[in-house]
Design an enzyme around this catalytic site. Structure first.
Site, PDB file in Angstrom:
ATOM      1  N   ARG A 103      35.269  39.528  37.523  1.00 53.10           N
ATOM      2  CA  ARG A 103      34.538  38.526  36.618  1.00 53.10           C
ATOM      3  C   ARG A 103      35.236  38.475  35.372  1.00 53.10           C
ATOM      4  O   ARG A 103      36.327  39.220  35.211  1.00 53.10           O
ATOM      5  CB  ARG A 103      32.977  39.381  36.394  1.00 53.10           C
ATOM      6  CG  ARG A 103      33.134  40.675  35.780  1.00 53.10           C
ATOM      7  CD  ARG A 103      31.853  41.112  35.155  1.00 53.10           C
ATOM      8  NE  ARG A 103      31.857  42.431  34.898  1.00 53.10           N
ATOM      9  CZ  ARG A 103      32.390  43.273  34.119  1.00 53.10           C
ATOM     10  NH1 ARG A 103      33.126  42.713  33.186  1.00 53.10           N
ATOM     11  NH2 ARG A 103      32.370  44.395  34.176  1.00 53.10           N
TER      12      ARG A 103
ATOM     13  N   LYS B 211      34.577  50.043  44.834  1.00 50.48           N
ATOM     14  CA  LYS B 211      35.596  50.824  44.312  1.00 50.48           C
ATOM     15  C   LYS B 211      36.510  51.492  45.488  1.00 50.48           C
ATOM     16  O   LYS B 211      37.717  51.532  45.693  1.00 50.48           O
ATOM     17  CB  LYS B 211      35.090  51.884  43.541  1.00 50.48           C
ATOM     18  CG  LYS B 211      34.723  51.359  41.863  1.00 50.48           C
ATOM     19  CD  LYS B 211      34.427  52.492  41.178  1.00 50.48           C
ATOM     20  CE  LYS B 211      33.712  51.649  39.725  1.00 50.48           C
ATOM     21  NZ  LYS B 211      32.629  51.543  40.113  1.00 50.48           N
TER      22      LYS B 211
END
Length: 638
Positions: free
Chosen positions: A290, A115
């Site tokens: 994903r 992140k």
């Protein structure tokens, strides 16, 4: 691509198998010891045993997954979601083994999987981010100093992973140290990476995410947004598209930023860029590299098969559509059916009865359930996803709520009825549900789940006469006194068989005529669909209409059992798990809400707190011990 190994389990493995087989591609399922008889194992072309029970000993073992591909002739790997799906080292190992990786390049996973790194990349390309600290200095004193600069409230987040794990809201400085320690512990357990970041917290935002797709030829498109604001423990349970709060102009700007971030990272494949939305202002949270759990919402709205797109892109094909060719139609909503009670406590056990709703008219149910399935503590509590697509949002809500009512799943607690009540809540119906929705309305939703009197009566009758209906012959003049407990209430109906399979029933001041038939109870002419499952020890779980009830037969028990004096002096394990902290000590006086123990189960840490002001009499467990539901943990003085 001739034979695709799915490095996952459960409903997502079945989902990938379905598309691969439709494309003429053989599949390889892998499985742990508890999953040896699972549906995904039986549906794949072939299967390979990984061994082990926990994720760490099975689905997270890169060496065993690559060995499975070699042993079965697999030439490609699809990671699904969770497990190793966002692990750049696994992606690289697959490629180094000469296999096709159905996912983004390892370099893109590394660039966006952190992140901190993703926010730095985003800011350099004009994508809005909240102020915070994303640095490599992970010392506690650094976070304390940076928190003063950023200001409160703030959010502590794990740099790696997702799914709400390693996240803590901090509203004042005194909460920061314990939040850092708890988030780091959960992140280490879940992702083997304890690095954290902090950022300014928005207290009443929406969670809106954008589905992006890129190929290896420089093309990248977005497929609209999903609103995932209804969450518990920072984990989504309802997702919908389009968002009630996103205008066409805002959708275009969100999509532009999402595509810019993906292209800046050299992205290829399916990905999701997540934002916090407050009014018209939005801020990047993270990018998930994903396929998302909630991808069926986008598939319903676009009419596309995103797994097929993944496979085609992995084979080197260009995207099938340009941005201008992407069409969004109607409204789609997904709910996540989980093995948890209405307090969001996860549960394990065996599915004793399962019947899905009629899947027609825009309904879809992705799951890996069947009667006899075991829900273990080793994996996530999600059992499946029910999706409804309709021309309007109101129609999608009603279609999905009715499908939840019609789903029968017995043997362990689920959030089925809770989800239906969320969908029917006026705030959700008005499109005004923000991230605090459940914190603000959860108690009212729980109260709405109380079954009506006739549902209770139908449940008691089907349990009392299970598995046979009353005699069809002569009436019996003697009334039969039943005694059943539901929660804190004890029900004592008088039942008399009146012949021809009918019953005369009196409960409190209610008198009714009833009859039982397979799958239903008729009470004064109103049919209640029913299903019942014995849990053992005189305990039953019954679904009557849309209501699921747990009942205990007290008909032959001493009357003292109806009381709760012993329960008030005990804390018992609510679910399977591993004790990772014990704060209670014999003789200590604790205030209501003080932490007693911490149990790790289904990838999350759960703190069990003192139910009232009390003195600890004894502690029956120790750190590292595995506990089972109902096991005595702590006793209290009277």
């Amino acid at each position: 691509m001739k034979r695709l190994l799915i490095a996952n389990r459960g409903e997502i493995a079945r989902r990938v198998i379905r598309t691969a087989h439709a494309m003429g591609i053989d599949t390889v399922a892998v499985y742990s010891a508890p999953d040896a008889h699972a549906l995904h194992v039986r549906e794949a072309t072939t299967a390979f045993a990984l061994g082990g029970s926990s994720s760490a000993d099975s689905y997270l073992r890169v060496d065993r997954l690559l060995a499975a591909a070699r042993a079965t002739g697999g030439d490609a790997v699809h990671p699904g979601y969770g497990f190793l799906s966002e692990n750049a080292d696994f992606a690289q190992a697959v490629i180094d083994a000469g296999l096709i990786w159905v996912g983004p390049p390892p370099a893109a996973i590394r660039a966006l999987g952190s992140k901190s790194a993703a926010k730095a990349l985003a800011e350099s390309h004009g994508v809005p981010c909240l102020p915070g600290y994303f640095g490599s200095d992970q010392r506690e004193e650094t976070f304390i100093a940076e928190a003063e600069r950023v200001g409160f409230p703030l959010m502590v987040k794990a740099v790696a992973g997702g799914g709400g794990r390693g996240m803590r809201l901090v509203t004042e400085a005194a909460q920061l140290k314990p939040a850092l320690q708890s988030a780091r512990s959960e992140a280490l357990a879940g992702f083997a990476n304890g690095d954290l970041l902090i950022e300014r917290a928005l207290l009443r935002p929406r969670h809106v995410e954008v589905q992006v797709f890129a190929d290896a030829h420089g093309h990248c498109v977005h497929l609209g947004e999903r609103d995932c604001s209804v969450q518990r423990r920072h984990q989504k349970i309802i997702e919908e598209s389009p968002s009630p709060a996103v205008s066409p102009e805002l959708r275009e700007e969100l999509g532009r930023c999402a595509v810019a971030l993906a292209q800046a990272a050299g992205y290829v494949g399916a990905g999701t860029v997540e934002f916090l939305l407050e009014g018209e202002a939005f801020y990047l949270m993270e990018m998930n590299t994903r396929l998302q759990v909630e991808h069926p919402v986008t598939e319903a709205l676009t009419g596309l098969d995103l797994v097929e797109w993944q496979i085609r892109v992995a084979r080197g094909e260009p995207l099938p559509l340009t941005q201008s060719q992407v069409q969004l139609s109607g409204h789609a909503i997904e709910v996540r059916l989980c093995a948890e009670d209405d307090r969001f406590t996860p549960h394990t056990g065996r599915v004793l009865h399962f019947a899905e709703p009629a899947l027609s008219g825009g309904l879809r149910f992705d799951h890996a359930l069947e009667t006899g399935s075991e829900v273990t503590p080793h994996y996530d509590a999600m059992l499946g996803k029910l999706i409804a697509h309709a021309p309007t949002r109101a129609q999608a809500i009603e279609r999905l709520a009715h499908a939840l009512d019609s789903t029968q799943l017995l043997g362990l607690p689920t959030n089925r009825a809770f989800l239906a009540a969320c969908l029917r809540h006026p705030v959700f119906g008005a499109g005004e549900a923000l991230i605090p929705f459940l914190a603000e309305h959860g108690d009212g939703i729980r109260e709405s789940l109380q079954p009506p009197a006739d549902a209770l009566l139908a449940a008691v009758l089907v349990a009392a006469f299970f598995p046979q209906a009353p005699a069809q012959a002569l009436p019996c003049p003697f009334a039969r006194a039943l005694r059943w407990q539901h929660g804190d209430a004890v029900l004592e109906p008088l039942v008399r068989e009146t012949g021809q399979g009918t019953l005369s029933v009196t409960l409190d001041e209610r008198s009714a005529q009833a009859s039982l038939a397979p799958g239903r109870v008729l009470i004064d002419g109103v049919a209640w669909p029913v299903a019942a499952a014995p849990l053992g020890g005189g305990r039953w779980q019954v679904q009557a209409g849309a209501h699921t009830l747990e009942l205990t037969d007290l008909s032959l028990a001493p009357r003292e059992r109806a009381g709760g004096a012993s329960a008030a002096r005990e804390l018992r394990a609510p679910f399977n798990g591993k004790l990772i902290a014990v704060h209670a000590q014999a003789g200590s006086a604790l205030a209501k809400g003080a932490p007693l123990l911490v149990i790790e189960s289904m990838k999350l840490e759960h703190t069990l707190a003192a139910p009232r002001d009390l003195t600890v009499e004894g502690v029956s467990v120790h750190i590292g011990q595995q506990v089972a539901p109902g096991q005595l943990l702590v006793t209290f003085s009277a």
